[in-house]
Design a protein around this motif. Structure first.
Motif, short mmCIF file in Angstrom:
data_model
loop_
_atom_site.label_atom_id
_atom_site.label_comp_id
_atom_site.label_asym_id
_atom_site.label_seq_id
_atom_site.Cartn_x
_atom_site.Cartn_y
_atom_site.Cartn_z
N GLU A 53 -3.30 10.74 7.74
CA GLU A 53 -2.35 9.63 7.82
C GLU A 53 -1.96 9.14 6.44
O GLU A 53 -0.80 8.82 6.17
N GLU A 59 8.51 3.03 2.04
CA GLU A 59 9.76 2.79 2.74
C GLU A 59 10.86 2.36 1.76
O GLU A 59 12.03 2.77 1.90
N TRP A 87 -2.84 -1.31 2.88
CA TRP A 87 -2.14 -0.28 3.64
C TRP A 87 -0.70 -0.72 3.94
O TRP A 87 0.25 0.07 3.82
N GLU A 88 -0.55 -1.97 4.32
CA GLU A 88 0.78 -2.48 4.62
C GLU A 88 1.67 -2.44 3.39
O GLU A 88 2.85 -2.07 3.47
N CYS A 125 2.73 1.20 2.66
CA CYS A 125 3.79 1.64 3.58
C CYS A 125 5.14 1.04 3.19
O CYS A 125 6.18 1.72 3.25
N GLU A 126 5.13 -0.22 2.78
CA GLU A 126 6.37 -0.88 2.39
C GLU A 126 6.95 -0.27 1.11
O GLU A 126 8.16 -0.10 0.99
N LEU A 172 2.06 9.92 4.35
CA LEU A 172 3.08 8.99 3.88
C LEU A 172 3.96 9.62 2.82
O LEU A 172 5.13 9.26 2.67
#
Length: 385
Positions: free
Chosen positions: A208, A179, A171-172, A175-176, A212
């Motif tokens: 959620e 971004e 998940w991290e 997200c990165e 993204l």
């Protein structure tokens, strides 16, 4: 069988007959039912999913509109549009975003569905071009997205990345990566044909996860057991534009109620079960490794070793035709179906298959897996000998 004794594969009619007659299945298949059986099941399940006293849809109203509403709600999106195929949904999404961003370059993985299974429609139909995020057989990293040498208007991410093994980032990491695309002034599109089963790996809910991205495509038959069809979800203005392009691409069908009913039934039936499939896939994967070791297989691979979803790959050092013959014989003799189709790997003598753990596999214990796989491998060894 060839002149040198190598098995070249199993006749389709024989394979389907063995699959249809199987009383137990490890790897799920959409081809087990005949037409009459599928229609009977659809009629029974659809009665709980939609009011069958209502009229069939006409050019996307009625049951199709209800499916669109429900998908948008599940994904936390403003709107959704039903498409007859995922390929069409993908192409329309990328075309719309290219017009809005002013950039015709799409960053994507070279092993993504867009490249491998859509005949490069994004280039042939819309004049877009690909910028490959990485050459590694895994999801791209944020650093790779940031370091791409040329600008791109859209980053397309396939979740999970099927061809290298149904792989997901953490998940991290996801997200990165998103971004990093935002830093490049790009929008993000999720090829989420199998998005439904990704939430367990990420530890978040569908809204959620879908939130993204700027747009998300989901399939109704790959995980939900539907007949066909897909949806594109995102901002209402994008979906309105996508609906116009859907018509231009030939996707404004007169009636689509069978596919829409099957999709609604699949959302009711399969979506709540997917977490149990994902959990049991880990049990099955471990049992397969134990079975291969016990059988003395000189080299094998279960990939990924711990599945990210309820699907994963198995690689074995046998020709594909031999493995199919062994599996069909086992099903014919015992009524137990273990693996689906095998494909030749790039390395001669190696083959791989995709395992899908569904409802039919939940009752399988590790011992059941080891016994059945061992029996198939015994037949494969006999055929090779």
């Amino acid at each position: 069988m060839t002149d040198n004794g190598e098995h070249t594969g199993v006749d389709r009619a024989r394979r389907l007959a063995a699959l249809h007659g199987a009383e137990r299945m490890l790897s799920a298949s959409p081809f087990k039912e005949r037409l009459g059986e599928r229609l009977t099941r659809l009629a029974a399940e659809a009665a709980d999913a939609y009011d069958l006293a209502r009229w069939p849809d006409v050019y996307g109203d009625g049951v199709v509109a209800e499916l669109e509403r429900r998908v948008a709600e599940l994904l936390g999106a403003e709107a959704a549009a039903f498409f007859p195929t995922g390929t069409m949904a993908q192409q329309v999404a990328l075309r719309c975003w290219a017009g809005r961003t002013g950039g015709n370059a799409v960053a994507m993985h070279p092993l993504s569905h867009l490249e491998m299974h859509e005949r490069r429609a994004y280039a042939q139909l819309s004049g877009l071009r690909a910028v490959h995020t990485t050459q590694e057989p895994r999801p791209p990293t944020a650093a790779e997205v940031r370091e791409l040498e040329e600008p791109f208007g859209t980053l397309a991410l396939e979740l999970p990345l099927r061809d290298p093994g149904f792989l997901l980032p953490t998940w991290e990491e996801l997200c990165e990566v998103v971004e990093a695309a935002r830093e490049r002034d790009a929008v993000v599109h999720f090829d989420g044909a199998r998005l439904w089963e990704c939430t367990e790996h990420f530890g978040v809910g569908l809204p959620e996860l879908a939130g993204l991205a700027d747009s998300v495509y989901v399939s109704f038959y790959k995980s939900l057991g539907g007949i066909s069809g897909a949806a594109l979800a995102g901002p209402a203005s994008l979906i309105e534009e996508a609906a116009a392009w859907r018509h231009r691409y030939g996707g404004q069908l007169f009636q689509q109620w069978p596919a829409a009913l099957a999709a609604l039934a699949g959302l009711d039936r399969e979506l709540p079960r997917l977490p149990s499939y994902v959990a049991h896939a880990k049990v099955v994967a471990r049992a397969l490794e134990e079975a291969f070791r016990a059988a003395g297989v000189p080299w094998f691979r279960v990939h990924p070793e711990v599945p990210h979803t309820h699907q994963f790959q198995v690689w074995l050092p046998y020709p594909a035709g031999l493995l199919e013959e062994a599996g069909v014989r086992f099903a014919e003799e015992t009524g137990t179906w273990v693996f689906n189709r095998w494909s030749a790997a790039p390395v001669p003598g190696m083959s791989f298959t995709e395992v899908t753990v569904g409802a039919s596999a939940l009752g399988w214990t590790p011992a059941d897996v080891r016994d059945a796989v061992g029996a198939v491998l015994e037949r494969a060894a006999g055929l090779r000998g």
